[in-house]
Design an enzyme around this catalytic site. Structure first.
Site, PDB file in Angstrom:
ATOM      1  N   HIS A 157       0.806  -1.218   0.000  1.00 60.89           N
ATOM      2  CA  HIS A 157       0.000   0.000   0.000  1.00 60.89           C
ATOM      3  C   HIS A 157       0.837   1.265   0.000  1.00 60.89           C
ATOM      4  CE1 HIS A 157      -4.070  -1.781   0.761  1.00 60.89           C
ATOM      5  NE2 HIS A 157      -3.320  -2.800   1.131  1.00 60.89           N
ATOM      6  N   ASP A 365       3.913   9.407  -1.535  1.00 62.36           N
ATOM      7  CA  ASP A 365       2.748   8.665  -1.058  1.00 62.36           C
ATOM      8  C   ASP A 365       2.448   7.528  -2.017  1.00 62.36           C
ATOM      9  OD1 ASP A 365       0.765   8.254   0.831  1.00 62.36           O
ATOM     10  OD2 ASP A 365      -0.008  10.304   0.697  1.00 62.36           O
TER      11      ASP A 365
END
Length: 460
Positions: A157, A365
């Protein structure tokens, strides 16, 4: 497909909306197969307590939730020490914040081995095992060593850095070799996939066998990018509920003479919060017409408060916001509202909708779902504008946003000014394209794409 078994560091009840879109998406697949969700309970047993390692089982509809407590030693080494003291900073390109001297890798290996031992006893031969995130990279290797031959996939993730940064991790070769125990490894972006491909070819001498298939250590692993999304309909329904509507109307009334810029994230050094405040300061300096009319609301939810890097970050943000308010504020206007608290998920759509501009400007991110939630929450007749870091995984999909380099305060301020001054027709056009994109590749698409790809692979 056989029964789905999801393994993650933390387990959530998929029936509860507060668990978030990921839990809801996984919950649907788990429910349909009578599946199992396994992970840490979130509880640290007291020193010497016999509960550490014991399994706790409960049913959430047809889904079996099985969790395990950690001992204080295991929590400190597996979770704090290695997962969040080494892997998190390195995978976010922050070698300067990684603690390579803690000797925590043994605890990381030990907890993954213990997870595997407990999970193996619960597995059925035709189960499909889907492991999530950096805490559990070696889990499949541990399961394979115990004789488990089930189909196994892994999804990361967070970002995967370039090979030279990965190679700074002591025993990085062992860590990355562990990924070859999976049948499929999924990443958030094409950039992450390219980094994996380059690493295994240069560091592990892997042979490319067809599109995104790599063979090394006598094993073949498939890899692909699967950008995660949100449940757009679920989030928009949340926005129509009373809590979100009440906050929206409250914000519109309180800031009727202001234009709101909004940032919402956890307190984390990867999110680019100091850089964002400096860019907002530059906006007020370069475009003085925004003084008295533009307000930045920055939500920075508490996170890992005991870690020195986070305490320093909080102090820096408080200092910066204080300086900006002191230098530019007036009796009836404070330019920055900095809030170090959580906002309940059920209220977030109202906050998003009240904002003219969303600032989603991380330094790095994996994806960033705030960007997608902001788009979903907008009024299509009068939508706000998304300012998005080019270093967020979401930037690969959301090209209609205003993409910025968060390290460049001047250009980011220019993008903020463009967003505040953007004509209605352009805002509508950009929003419509963004909304179509997040609907097409939503969280259900992500889940199905990964599981379909995993099912199509010829296994070991």
């Amino acid at each position: 497909m056989g029964r789905l078994v999801v393994v993650s560091n933390r387990v959530a009840d998929p029936r509860k909306s507060a668990s978030g879109g990921l839990a809801v998406a996984l919950g649907q697949a788990l429910e349909s197969t009578g599946g199992l969700w396994f992970g840490w309970s979130g509880r640290v047993a007291a020193p010497g307590e016999a509960e550490a390692g014991r399994l706790h089982t409960q049913m959430a509809g047809r889904v079996q939730l099985v969790t395990m407590d950690l001992s204080p030693t295991d929590h400190d080494s597996y979770y704090l020490g290695y997962s969040n003291g080494v892997l998190w900073p390195v995978f976010h390109y922050r070698l300067d914040l990684a603690n390579f001297d803690g000797g925590h890798i043994g605890g990381y290996q030990r907890v993954n081995r213990r997870f595997a031992h407990q999970l193996a006893a619960l597995l059925r031969p035709d189960d499909v095992v889907w492991v999530h995130d950096y805490h559990l990279i070696p889990l499949a290797a541990e399961l394979r060593a115990m004789g488990c031959r089930q189909r196994m996939g892994f999804f990361l993730h967070i970002p995967l850095p370039p090979p030279l940064i990965l190679a700074a991790i002591p025993e990085h070769d062992w860590l990355m070799r562990s990924l070859f125990a999976y049948d499929l490894v999924g990443f958030q972006s094409e950039v992450d996939l390219a980094h994996f491909s380059r690493y295994v070819r240069t560091e592990a001498d892997a042979q490319v066998q067809g599109p995104n298939a790599f063979r090394a250590f006598g094993k073949t692993v498939h890899a692909a990018s699967f950008p995660i999304g949100i449940d757009v309909d679920e989030f928009q329904a949340l926005g129509r509920a009373a809590d979100a509507q009440d906050l929206y109307h409250q914000m519109r009334e309180e800031y009727s003479r202001r234009r709101l810029l909004l940032g919402v994230e956890r307190m984390d050094y990867s999110k680019g919060l100091p850089q964002r405040l400096k860019a907002f300061r530059q906006l007020l300096q370069s475009y003085p017409e925004n003084r008295g009319s533009a307000t930045l609301i920055q939500i920075a939810a508490p996170s890992r408060e005991s870690v020195d890097a986070y305490a320093s970050l909080r102090q820096e943000l408080e200092s910066l916001s204080g300086q900006i308010n002191s230098n530019f504020g007036e009796l009836d206007w404070m330019p920055v509202r900095y809030i170090h608290r959580n906002v309940a998920r059920k209220r977030l759509p109202g906050l998003y909708r009240a904002a003219s501009v969303a600032l989603v400007t991380p330094l790095r991110d994996g994806m960033n779902l705030v960007a997608k939630e902001y788009v979903a929450a907008q009024d299509p007749d009068d939508p706000g504008v998304l300012v998005l870091s080019r270093f967020a995984g979401a930037a690969e999909q959301m090209t209609e946003a205003l993409l910025v380099n968060p390290y460049d305060a001047t250009r980011t301020a220019e993008a903020m000014q463009s967003a505040l001054r953007m004509p209605l027709e352009e805002r509508r056009r950009r929003h419509a394209a963004l909304l179509e994109g997040i609907r097409t590749q939503d969280v259900h698409w992500w889940r199905q794409q990964f599981l379909d790809t995993l099912a199509s692979i010829q296994t070991h």
